[in-house]
Design a protein around this motif. Structure first.
Motif, mmCIF file in Angstrom:
data_model
loop_
_atom_site.group_PDB
_atom_site.id
_atom_site.type_symbol
_atom_site.label_atom_id
_atom_site.label_comp_id
_atom_site.label_asym_id
_atom_site.label_seq_id
_atom_site.Cartn_x
_atom_site.Cartn_y
_atom_site.Cartn_z
ATOM 1 N N UNK A 11 0.830 -1.203 0.000
ATOM 2 C CA UNK A 11 0.000 0.000 0.000
ATOM 3 C C UNK A 11 0.866 1.256 0.000
ATOM 4 N N UNK A 12 1.915 1.264 0.819
ATOM 5 C CA UNK A 12 2.827 2.409 0.868
ATOM 6 C C UNK A 12 3.460 2.626 -0.503
ATOM 7 N N UNK A 13 3.933 1.559 -1.121
ATOM 8 C CA UNK A 13 4.600 1.665 -2.422
ATOM 9 C C UNK A 13 3.643 2.175 -3.498
ATOM 10 N N UNK A 14 2.422 1.725 -3.448
ATOM 11 C CA UNK A 14 1.439 2.162 -4.443
ATOM 12 C C UNK A 14 1.180 3.662 -4.311
ATOM 13 N N UNK A 15 0.956 4.136 -3.099
ATOM 14 C CA UNK A 15 0.672 5.554 -2.862
ATOM 15 C C UNK A 15 1.859 6.433 -3.222
#
Length: 95
Positions: A11-15
């Motif tokens: 999720x962090x990487x996507x954002x």
């Protein structure tokens, strides 16, 4: 089934538009992740870390691709909700 930390890291990487390497999915994720900023674009390191001594060993042996950057990497501790920056000295400094 993905682990809690795998999902948080994804999720962090996507954002933040961070590339996730295929090797990241080979093992269960631990709570400390490293994102390299000295590459063409930010990229997650495939290995995650359980303790700071392993992290410090990794950082101490890291080959820096772009020597002109002040922040070569970012370390995120998803368990303790802390972030660190890593400079050319290869030491993680808490934000």
């Amino acid at each position: 089934m993905a682990s809690k930390y795998t999902e948080l890291i994804e999720a962090y990487c996507k954002v933040n538009s961070v590339e996730i390497p295929a090797g990241f999915y080979r093992h269960a994720a631990s709570h400390i992740a490293v994102i390299r900023n000295d590459l063409e674009k930010p990229k997650l390191v495939a290995k995650t870390f359980f303790n700071k001594s392993d992290l410090n060993y990794y950082l101490g042996n890291l080959e820096i691709q772009d020597q002109n950057l002040n922040e070569i990497a970012r370390v995120i501790d998803f368990k303790n909700e802390k972030q660190y920056i890593v400079g050319k000295d290869r030491k993680a400094i808490e934000l």
